[in-house]
Design a protein around this motif. Structure first.
Motif, PDB file in Angstrom:
ATOM      1  N   HIS A 177       0.860  -1.180   0.000  1.00  0.00           N
ATOM      2  CA  HIS A 177       0.000   0.000   0.000  1.00  0.00           C
ATOM      3  C   HIS A 177       0.901   1.236   0.000  1.00  0.00           C
ATOM      4  CE1 HIS A 177      -4.029  -1.746   0.617  1.00  0.00           C
ATOM      5  NE2 HIS A 177      -3.349  -2.745   1.156  1.00  0.00           N
ATOM      6  N   ILE A 178       0.759   2.060  -1.018  1.00  0.00           N
ATOM      7  CA  ILE A 178       1.500   3.313  -1.107  1.00  0.00           C
ATOM      8  C   ILE A 178       0.558   4.403  -0.627  1.00  0.00           C
ATOM      9  CG2 ILE A 178       2.660   4.934  -2.640  1.00  0.00           C
ATOM     10  CD1 ILE A 178       3.364   2.506  -4.408  1.00  0.00           C
ATOM     11  N   THR A 179       0.855   4.951   0.533  1.00  0.00           N
ATOM     12  CA  THR A 179      -0.052   5.888   1.186  1.00  0.00           C
ATOM     13  C   THR A 179       0.528   7.294   1.198  1.00  0.00           C
ATOM     14  OG1 THR A 179       0.905   5.359   3.347  1.00  0.00           O
ATOM     15  CG2 THR A 179      -1.015   4.077   2.643  1.00  0.00           C
ATOM     16  N   GLY A 180      -0.365   8.261   1.400  1.00  0.00           N
ATOM     17  CA  GLY A 180       0.092   9.636   1.448  1.00  0.00           C
ATOM     18  C   GLY A 180      -0.972  10.559   1.978  1.00  0.00           C
ATOM     19  N   THR A 181      -0.642  11.852   2.025  1.00  0.00           N
ATOM     20  CA  THR A 181      -1.569  12.877   2.493  1.00  0.00           C
ATOM     21  C   THR A 181      -1.745  13.931   1.413  1.00  0.00           C
ATOM     22  OG1 THR A 181       0.206  14.151   3.533  1.00  0.00           O
ATOM     23  CG2 THR A 181      -0.925  12.513   4.897  1.00  0.00           C
ATOM     24  N   PHE A 214      -0.615  -1.208  -4.613  1.00  0.00           N
ATOM     25  CA  PHE A 214       0.211  -1.724  -5.701  1.00  0.00           C
ATOM     26  C   PHE A 214       0.121  -3.244  -5.662  1.00  0.00           C
ATOM     27  CE2 PHE A 214       4.037  -3.148  -7.809  1.00  0.00           C
ATOM     28  CZ  PHE A 214       4.190  -2.264  -8.848  1.00  0.00           C
ATOM     29  N   ASN A 215      -0.680  -3.795  -6.566  1.00  0.00           N
ATOM     30  CA  ASN A 215      -0.998  -5.221  -6.564  1.00  0.00           C
ATOM     31  C   ASN A 215      -0.318  -5.899  -7.759  1.00  0.00           C
ATOM     32  OD1 ASN A 215      -2.170  -7.765  -6.811  1.00  0.00           O
ATOM     33  ND2 ASN A 215      -4.191  -7.073  -6.170  1.00  0.00           N
ATOM     34  N   PRO A 216       0.809  -6.570  -7.575  1.00  0.00           N
ATOM     35  CA  PRO A 216       1.532  -7.171  -8.703  1.00  0.00           C
ATOM     36  C   PRO A 216       0.684  -8.135  -9.541  1.00  0.00           C
ATOM     37  CG  PRO A 216       2.913  -7.157  -6.747  1.00  0.00           C
ATOM     38  CD  PRO A 216       1.544  -6.759  -6.303  1.00  0.00           C
ATOM     39  N   ILE A 217      -0.138  -8.943  -8.888  1.00  0.00           N
ATOM     40  CA  ILE A 217      -0.948  -9.915  -9.635  1.00  0.00           C
ATOM     41  C   ILE A 217      -1.929  -9.190 -10.547  1.00  0.00           C
ATOM     42  CG2 ILE A 217      -2.662 -11.758  -9.415  1.00  0.00           C
ATOM     43  CD1 ILE A 217      -1.282 -12.577  -6.813  1.00  0.00           C
ATOM     44  N   ASP A 218      -2.535  -8.130 -10.046  1.00  0.00           N
ATOM     45  CA  ASP A 218      -3.483  -7.363 -10.854  1.00  0.00           C
ATOM     46  C   ASP A 218      -2.777  -6.694 -12.028  1.00  0.00           C
ATOM     47  OD1 ASP A 218      -6.116  -6.097 -11.334  1.00  0.00           O
ATOM     48  OD2 ASP A 218      -5.033  -4.269 -10.817  1.00  0.00           O
ATOM     49  N   LEU A 219      -1.605  -6.125 -11.795  1.00  0.00           N
ATOM     50  CA  LEU A 219      -0.864  -5.471 -12.878  1.00  0.00           C
ATOM     51  C   LEU A 219      -0.448  -6.486 -13.939  1.00  0.00           C
ATOM     52  CD1 LEU A 219       1.352  -2.956 -10.874  1.00  0.00           C
ATOM     53  CD2 LEU A 219      -0.865  -2.560 -11.970  1.00  0.00           C
ATOM     54  N   HIS A 220      -0.066  -7.676 -13.510  1.00  0.00           N
ATOM     55  CA  HIS A 220       0.315  -8.732 -14.457  1.00  0.00           C
ATOM     56  C   HIS A 220      -0.877  -9.142 -15.320  1.00  0.00           C
ATOM     57  CE1 HIS A 220       2.378 -12.265 -16.041  1.00  0.00           C
ATOM     58  NE2 HIS A 220       1.311 -12.979 -15.717  1.00  0.00           N
ATOM     59  N   SER A 221      -2.070  -9.123 -14.730  1.00  0.00           N
ATOM     60  CA  SER A 221      -3.256  -9.489 -15.495  1.00  0.00           C
ATOM     61  C   SER A 221      -3.559  -8.467 -16.585  1.00  0.00           C
ATOM     62  CB  SER A 221      -4.472  -9.636 -14.567  1.00  0.00           C
ATOM     63  OG  SER A 221      -4.898  -8.376 -14.074  1.00  0.00           O
ATOM     64  N   LYS A 222      -3.105  -7.229 -16.389  1.00  0.00           N
ATOM     65  CA  LYS A 222      -3.323  -6.181 -17.377  1.00  0.00           C
ATOM     66  C   LYS A 222      -2.256  -6.184 -18.459  1.00  0.00           C
ATOM     67  CE  LYS A 222      -5.662  -3.201 -14.041  1.00  0.00           C
ATOM     68  NZ  LYS A 222      -5.628  -1.940 -13.267  1.00  0.00           N
TER      69      LYS A 222
END
Length: 275
Positions: A177-181, A214-222
């Motif tokens: 999880h890339i978080t910020g304000t 940031f989900n590697p599996i989801d990005l790979h599916s794309k």
């Protein structure tokens, strides 16, 4: 793999003159061979099929107000593609440039435009070769976003802040999880890697905080070009570089609006924060 061929203007090459293009082969086909440009459908990094593909402006690019913008694209394989790139300004104005790609597989628009106000600019590409559409792998149907910020932000501007620690490492399956304000209601984002646009959209800001998973599996599916496993062992592993660009219309404590941008680079399984 890649190579560079230098051709002198007006001179015939004293060698076998060709420029090589490489495309992905579906797993298990083992059908590597040489074919004439445009003779059959090819497979792009996102799994799209087509006879010709484009590499255009990278979504998430950021410029200061006053920048002169010119459209530039690469064409693969090298065929003469009719290209029109249209830019829509944040205030609704439009500009476009058109032409045909060169015999070296490139296109440079004859028109340039000044990015004269801050905000989100959206570009679309309409291109074809002999009636065959030429597309940029992963480019959203609605177009790619380009971010423009004020040349000089207010003195008390803090901008988007990333709270995920620089250098954070993560599990290649679980992701991070890339978080910020942010002081905005929404943070816009794009995620790209060489050869593909992986993700884009808006992140809601709740109580001044946002979260991009940031989900590697989801990005790979794309885009299968984003590898999530070691090709030798089959075990989960990451090695690619992804640029995550974040942009928002922020406010200073006294209510002045300005625009902020930050880029997060995910290198393999490590998060690096860079402005």
């Amino acid at each position: 793999m890649g190579a560079v061929v230098v051709r002198k203007p007006g001179a015939q090459p004293a060698y076998a003159g060709y420029i090589s293009s490489g495309f992905m082969l579906p797993r298990g086909t083992n059908n590597n061979r040489v074919i004439a440009p445009g003779s059959e459908d090819l497979t792009a990094s996102t799994g799209q099929k087509g006879k010709v593909f484009l590499v255009g402006p990278r979504p998430g690019m950021t410029y200061p107000v006053g920048t002169s913008f010119a459209a530039a694209l690469q064409v693969d394989p090298i065929v003469p593609v009719n290209i029109t790139l249209k830019m829509t300004y944040p205030d609704g104005r439009t500009a476009q440039t058109s032409g045909v790609s060169t015999t070296l597989g490139s296109f440079s628009g004859p028109n340039t435009w000044v990015l004269d106000i801050p905000g989100i600019y959206i570009y679309t590409i309409d291109a074809n070769w002999n009636g065959n559409p030429a597309v940029m792998p992963g480019l959203p149907a609605g177009g790619g976003e380009i971010y423009v910020v004020e040349a000089q932000p207010p003195a008390n501007a803090t901008g988007i802040q990333i709270t995920t620690a620089d250098g954070t490492t993560f599990d290649p399956v679980a992701g991070v999880h890339i978080t910020g304000t942010s002081t905005a209601a929404t943070v816009h984002f794009t995620a790209v890697m060489p050869g593909a646009v992986l993700d884009h959209g808006d992140l809601p800001v709740t109580n001044g905080k946002f979260d991009y998973y940031f989900n590697p599996i989801d990005l790979h599916s794309k885009a299968e070009t984003y590898d999530i496993a070691d090709r030798t062992t089959g075990k989960p592993a990451l090695g690619d570089v992804v640029h995550l660009s974040l942009f928002a219309a922020e406010k200073t404590p006294d209510g002045q609006t300005y625009h902020s941008f930050v880029r997060v680079v995910v290198r393999a399984n490590q998060v690096r924060v860079a402005r």
